[in-house]
Design a protein around this motif. Structure first.
Motif, PDB file in Angstrom:
ATOM      1  N   GLY A 152       6.507  14.446   5.218  1.00  0.00           N
ATOM      2  CA  GLY A 152       5.424  15.225   5.813  1.00  0.00           C
ATOM      3  C   GLY A 152       4.133  14.453   5.587  1.00  0.00           C
ATOM      4  N   ASP A 182       4.587  -7.748   3.233  1.00  0.00           N
ATOM      5  CA  ASP A 182       3.437  -7.109   3.880  1.00  0.00           C
ATOM      6  C   ASP A 182       2.740  -8.159   4.753  1.00  0.00           C
ATOM      7  OD1 ASP A 182       1.991  -4.189   2.851  1.00  0.00           O
ATOM      8  OD2 ASP A 182       0.865  -5.432   4.274  1.00  0.00           O
ATOM      9  N   LEU A 241      -2.972   5.461   4.929  1.00  0.00           N
ATOM     10  CA  LEU A 241      -2.668   5.678   6.351  1.00  0.00           C
ATOM     11  C   LEU A 241      -3.364   6.920   6.900  1.00  0.00           C
ATOM     12  CD1 LEU A 241      -0.143   4.591   8.466  1.00  0.00           C
ATOM     13  CD2 LEU A 241       0.546   6.925   8.041  1.00  0.00           C
ATOM     14  N   LEU A 242      -3.420   7.967   6.092  1.00  0.00           N
ATOM     15  CA  LEU A 242      -4.003   9.232   6.547  1.00  0.00           C
ATOM     16  C   LEU A 242      -5.408   9.469   5.999  1.00  0.00           C
ATOM     17  CD1 LEU A 242      -1.356  12.123   6.593  1.00  0.00           C
ATOM     18  CD2 LEU A 242      -2.192  10.697   8.446  1.00  0.00           C
ATOM     19  N   ASN A 277       9.765   0.254   5.811  1.00  0.00           N
ATOM     20  CA  ASN A 277       8.710   1.230   5.541  1.00  0.00           C
ATOM     21  C   ASN A 277       7.410   0.937   6.298  1.00  0.00           C
ATOM     22  OD1 ASN A 277       7.043   3.120   3.649  1.00  0.00           O
ATOM     23  ND2 ASN A 277       6.130   1.093   3.366  1.00  0.00           N
ATOM     24  N   THR A 309      -2.021   8.998   1.621  1.00  0.00           N
ATOM     25  CA  THR A 309      -2.025   7.543   1.427  1.00  0.00           C
ATOM     26  C   THR A 309      -3.164   6.984   2.281  1.00  0.00           C
ATOM     27  OG1 THR A 309      -0.659   7.053   3.355  1.00  0.00           O
ATOM     28  CG2 THR A 309       0.516   7.568   1.304  1.00  0.00           C
ATOM     29  N   SER A 357       0.836  -1.207   0.000  1.00  0.00           N
ATOM     30  CA  SER A 357       0.000   0.000   0.000  1.00  0.00           C
ATOM     31  C   SER A 357       0.870   1.256   0.000  1.00  0.00           C
ATOM     32  CB  SER A 357      -0.882  -0.023   1.262  1.00  0.00           C
ATOM     33  OG  SER A 357      -1.592   1.199   1.420  1.00  0.00           O
ATOM     34  N   ALA A 398      10.943   7.264   8.830  1.00  0.00           N
ATOM     35  CA  ALA A 398      10.535   7.931  10.075  1.00  0.00           C
ATOM     36  C   ALA A 398       9.381   8.860   9.709  1.00  0.00           C
ATOM     37  CB  ALA A 398      11.713   8.679  10.682  1.00  0.00           C
ATOM     38  N   CYS A 454       5.250 -11.047   5.742  1.00  0.00           N
ATOM     39  CA  CYS A 454       6.079 -10.771   6.924  1.00  0.00           C
ATOM     40  C   CYS A 454       5.428  -9.746   7.826  1.00  0.00           C
ATOM     41  CB  CYS A 454       7.465 -10.263   6.510  1.00  0.00           C
ATOM     42  SG  CYS A 454       8.475  -9.801   7.936  1.00  0.00           S
ATOM     43  N   ASP A 455       5.217 -10.142   9.080  1.00  0.00           N
ATOM     44  CA  ASP A 455       4.839  -9.188  10.123  1.00  0.00           C
ATOM     45  C   ASP A 455       6.142  -8.687  10.723  1.00  0.00           C
ATOM     46  OD1 ASP A 455       4.230  -7.887  12.492  1.00  0.00           O
ATOM     47  OD2 ASP A 455       2.588  -9.243  13.003  1.00  0.00           O
ATOM     48  N   VAL A 456       6.429  -7.412  10.513  1.00  0.00           N
ATOM     49  CA  VAL A 456       7.745  -6.882  10.915  1.00  0.00           C
ATOM     50  C   VAL A 456       7.981  -6.874  12.424  1.00  0.00           C
ATOM     51  CG1 VAL A 456       8.002  -5.463   8.820  1.00  0.00           C
ATOM     52  CG2 VAL A 456       6.963  -4.458  10.889  1.00  0.00           C
ATOM     53  N   LYS A 514       8.645   7.194  15.884  1.00  0.00           N
ATOM     54  CA  LYS A 514       9.392   7.793  14.773  1.00  0.00           C
ATOM     55  C   LYS A 514      10.669   8.480  15.254  1.00  0.00           C
ATOM     56  CE  LYS A 514       6.647   6.401  11.531  1.00  0.00           C
ATOM     57  NZ  LYS A 514       7.103   5.355  10.606  1.00  0.00           N
ATOM     58  N   ILE A 574       1.274  12.773   3.856  1.00  0.00           N
ATOM     59  CA  ILE A 574       1.161  12.277   2.484  1.00  0.00           C
ATOM     60  C   ILE A 574      -0.212  11.638   2.315  1.00  0.00           C
ATOM     61  CG2 ILE A 574       2.225  10.750   0.755  1.00  0.00           C
ATOM     62  CD1 ILE A 574       4.176  12.886   1.858  1.00  0.00           C
ATOM     63  N   ILE A 608       3.097   4.436   0.274  1.00  0.00           N
ATOM     64  CA  ILE A 608       4.485   4.788  -0.062  1.00  0.00           C
ATOM     65  C   ILE A 608       5.285   3.548  -0.455  1.00  0.00           C
ATOM     66  CG2 ILE A 608       6.651   5.614   0.962  1.00  0.00           C
ATOM     67  CD1 ILE A 608       4.837   7.518   2.723  1.00  0.00           C
ATOM     68  N   TYR A 635       2.924   7.120  18.141  1.00  0.00           N
ATOM     69  CA  TYR A 635       3.458   7.247  16.777  1.00  0.00           C
ATOM     70  C   TYR A 635       4.679   8.159  16.766  1.00  0.00           C
ATOM     71  CZ  TYR A 635       3.460   8.059  11.695  1.00  0.00           C
ATOM     72  OH  TYR A 635       3.813   8.146  10.375  1.00  0.00           O
TER      73      TYR A 635
HETATM   74  P1  NAI Z   1      -0.131   2.669   4.368  1.00  0.00           P
HETATM   75  O1  NAI Z   1      -1.067   2.381   5.476  1.00  0.00           O
HETATM   76  O2  NAI Z   1      -0.674   3.085   3.044  1.00  0.00           O
HETATM   77  O3  NAI Z   1       0.830   1.412   4.123  1.00  0.00           O
HETATM   78  C1  NAI Z   1       1.446   0.741   5.192  1.00  0.00           C
HETATM   79  C2  NAI Z   1       1.637  -0.724   4.808  1.00  0.00           C
HETATM   80  O4  NAI Z   1       2.276  -1.385   5.909  1.00  0.00           O
HETATM   81  C3  NAI Z   1       0.315  -1.462   4.554  1.00  0.00           C
HETATM   82  O5  NAI Z   1       0.385  -2.198   3.348  1.00  0.00           O
HETATM   83  C4  NAI Z   1       0.186  -2.384   5.761  1.00  0.00           C
HETATM   84  O6  NAI Z   1      -0.505  -3.590   5.480  1.00  0.00           O
HETATM   85  C5  NAI Z   1       1.639  -2.644   6.103  1.00  0.00           C
HETATM   86  N1  NAI Z   1       1.814  -3.091   7.483  1.00  0.00           N
HETATM   87  C6  NAI Z   1       1.144  -2.690   8.589  1.00  0.00           C
HETATM   88  N2  NAI Z   1       1.562  -3.382   9.654  1.00  0.00           N
HETATM   89  C7  NAI Z   1       2.523  -4.241   9.230  1.00  0.00           C
HETATM   90  C8  NAI Z   1       3.327  -5.219   9.861  1.00  0.00           C
HETATM   91  N3  NAI Z   1       3.214  -5.475  11.166  1.00  0.00           N
HETATM   92  N4  NAI Z   1       4.203  -5.905   9.106  1.00  0.00           N
HETATM   93  C9  NAI Z   1       4.318  -5.671   7.776  1.00  0.00           C
HETATM   94  N5  NAI Z   1       3.571  -4.771   7.116  1.00  0.00           N
HETATM   95  C10 NAI Z   1       2.681  -4.058   7.841  1.00  0.00           C
HETATM   96  O7  NAI Z   1       0.877   3.771   4.936  1.00  0.00           O
HETATM   97  P2  NAI Z   1       1.893   4.803   4.249  1.00  0.00           P
HETATM   98  O8  NAI Z   1       1.330   6.149   4.397  1.00  0.00           O
HETATM   99  O9  NAI Z   1       2.312   4.330   2.930  1.00  0.00           O
HETATM  100  O10 NAI Z   1       3.096   4.709   5.290  1.00  0.00           O
HETATM  101  C11 NAI Z   1       4.335   4.089   5.019  1.00  0.00           C
HETATM  102  C12 NAI Z   1       5.327   4.576   6.053  1.00  0.00           C
HETATM  103  O11 NAI Z   1       5.461   5.993   5.925  1.00  0.00           O
HETATM  104  C13 NAI Z   1       4.920   4.311   7.498  1.00  0.00           C
HETATM  105  O12 NAI Z   1       6.050   3.956   8.258  1.00  0.00           O
HETATM  106  C14 NAI Z   1       4.381   5.660   7.941  1.00  0.00           C
HETATM  107  O13 NAI Z   1       4.455   5.831   9.333  1.00  0.00           O
HETATM  108  C15 NAI Z   1       5.314   6.584   7.203  1.00  0.00           C
HETATM  109  N6  NAI Z   1       4.831   7.943   7.064  1.00  0.00           N
HETATM  110  C16 NAI Z   1       3.643   8.193   6.432  1.00  0.00           C
HETATM  111  C17 NAI Z   1       3.180   9.482   6.353  1.00  0.00           C
HETATM  112  C18 NAI Z   1       1.870   9.810   5.727  1.00  0.00           C
HETATM  113  O14 NAI Z   1       1.437  10.953   5.876  1.00  0.00           O
HETATM  114  N7  NAI Z   1       1.214   8.926   5.014  1.00  0.00           N
HETATM  115  C19 NAI Z   1       3.958  10.610   6.916  1.00  0.00           C
HETATM  116  C20 NAI Z   1       5.194  10.235   7.520  1.00  0.00           C
HETATM  117  C21 NAI Z   1       5.600   8.941   7.586  1.00  0.00           C
END
Ligand code: NAI
Length: 257
Positions: free
Chosen positions: A188, A36, A194-195, A89, A192, A15, A142, A61-63, A161, A190, A17, A157
């Motif tokens: 910053g 994932d 997540l937000l 990530n 996705t 998903s 981060a 993989c569960d990280v 980070k 983004i 980023i 959170y």
């Molecule tokens: P997202 O929610 O779109 O994608 C995160 C992915 O991680 C998902 O596919 C999810 O299934 C997977 N995931 C969740 N728990 C997991 C686990 N235990 N093991 C393996 N995979 C797992 O999120 P997004 O926005 O793409 O975030 C990616 C990274 O960027 C994260 O670390 C997030 O904290 C960071 N980030 C995101 C920001 C944003 O505004 N979207 C801003 C700053 C950082």
């Protein structure tokens, strides 16, 4: 192609980023392992890469689980022979995460387990494999919240980070003369999944938007582009850095009207 011949492993690449970064790395010639917990999403990323002519594999993989992280790295080396780029990530933003005075322990523990311990485990096994491969680039995701506080808190959170940032710095220093570069990527806000829920509320959206000098939220591809730079040899002098990609948030005191 900027990553020709390289092998990259990206967690949480089903998903947002991670997905866009996996696609970008593959387009630039890398062989990519997508990891994932949501198998359907991870496999869809791989299918998309293959359909576009790239090379990719999926691994569940569960990280937050050491054995699974060790197996994920072993799978990558077994399938592609080495590891050049490890991108930690995967991350979550827990719905109950809030103020320090009312965030529950379970929310704290779950967030730290994935966002911080997950990066520790990915770095532990990833760095070992990159040392065996003659060096590599570690990219730990981060956030800009590792650098500044917000009055709309998300304490677990933010703490996770901050930990990612300082851990990455120390890894960078320890392994700098052994061919490993380690950098933290600090996005910053983004747009996705997540937000998505948070930004769907117009008031919450506006509350954040006013603090972004560039006047908009970021797109996942803009972070994938930064990750590409960190993954490639173009960033060969860069280690121990926080690459901030945030539309100017951390630079701002007063933003434009
Ligand atoms: P997202 O929610 O779109 O994608 C995160 C992915 O991680 C998902 O596919 C999810 O299934 C997977 N995931 C969740 N728990 C997991 C686990 N235990 N093991 C393996 N995979 C797992 O999120 P997004 O926005 O793409 O975030 C990616 C990274 O960027 C994260 O670390 C997030 O904290 C960071 N980030 C995101 C920001 C944003 O505004 N979207 C801003 C700053 C950082």
């Amino acid at each position: 192609m900027r990553l020709q011949g390289k092998v990259a492993l990206i967690t949480g690449a089903g998903s947002g980023i991670g997905k866009l970064t996996a696609e970008t790395f593959a387009r630039e010639g890398a062989r990519v392992v997508v990891a994932d917990v949501v198998d359907e999403a991870g496999r869809a990323t791989v299918d998309g890469i293959r359909a576009a002519g790239g090379e990719a594999e999926y691994v569940h993989c569960d990280v937050s689980v050491a054995e699974e992280v060790e197996a994920m790295v072993a799978f990558t080396v077994g399938r592609f022979g080495k590891l050049d780029v490890m991108m930690n990530n995967a991350g979550i933003f827990h719905a109950r995460d809030g103020s320090v005075i009312d965030t529950d322990e379970e929310t704290w523990d779950r967030t730290i387990a994935i966002n911080l311990k997950g990066v520790f485990l990915g770095s532990k096994y990833g760095v070992r494999a990159m040392l065996d491969s003659g060096g590599g680039s570690l990219i730990n995701v981060a956030s800009f919240v590792a650098l500044m506080g917000a009055a709309v808190p998300q304490i677990a959170y933010t703490a996770s980070k901050g930990g990612v940032l300082s851990m990455t710095r120390e890894i960078a220093v320890e392994f700098a003369r052994r061919g490993i570069r380690a950098n933290a990527l600090c996005p910053g806000p983004i747009e996705t999944p997540l937000l998505a829920e948070l930004l769907a509320d117009p008031a919450a959206r506006q509350r954040r938007l006013v603090h972004i000098p560039i006047g908009r939220f970021g797109q996942g591809q803009e972070i994938a582009n930064a990750a590409l730079f960190l993954a490639s040899d173009e960033s060969s002098l860069m280690t121990g850095a926080a690459l901030v990609v945030d539309g100017g948030i951390t630079a701002a005191y007063i933003t434009p009207e």
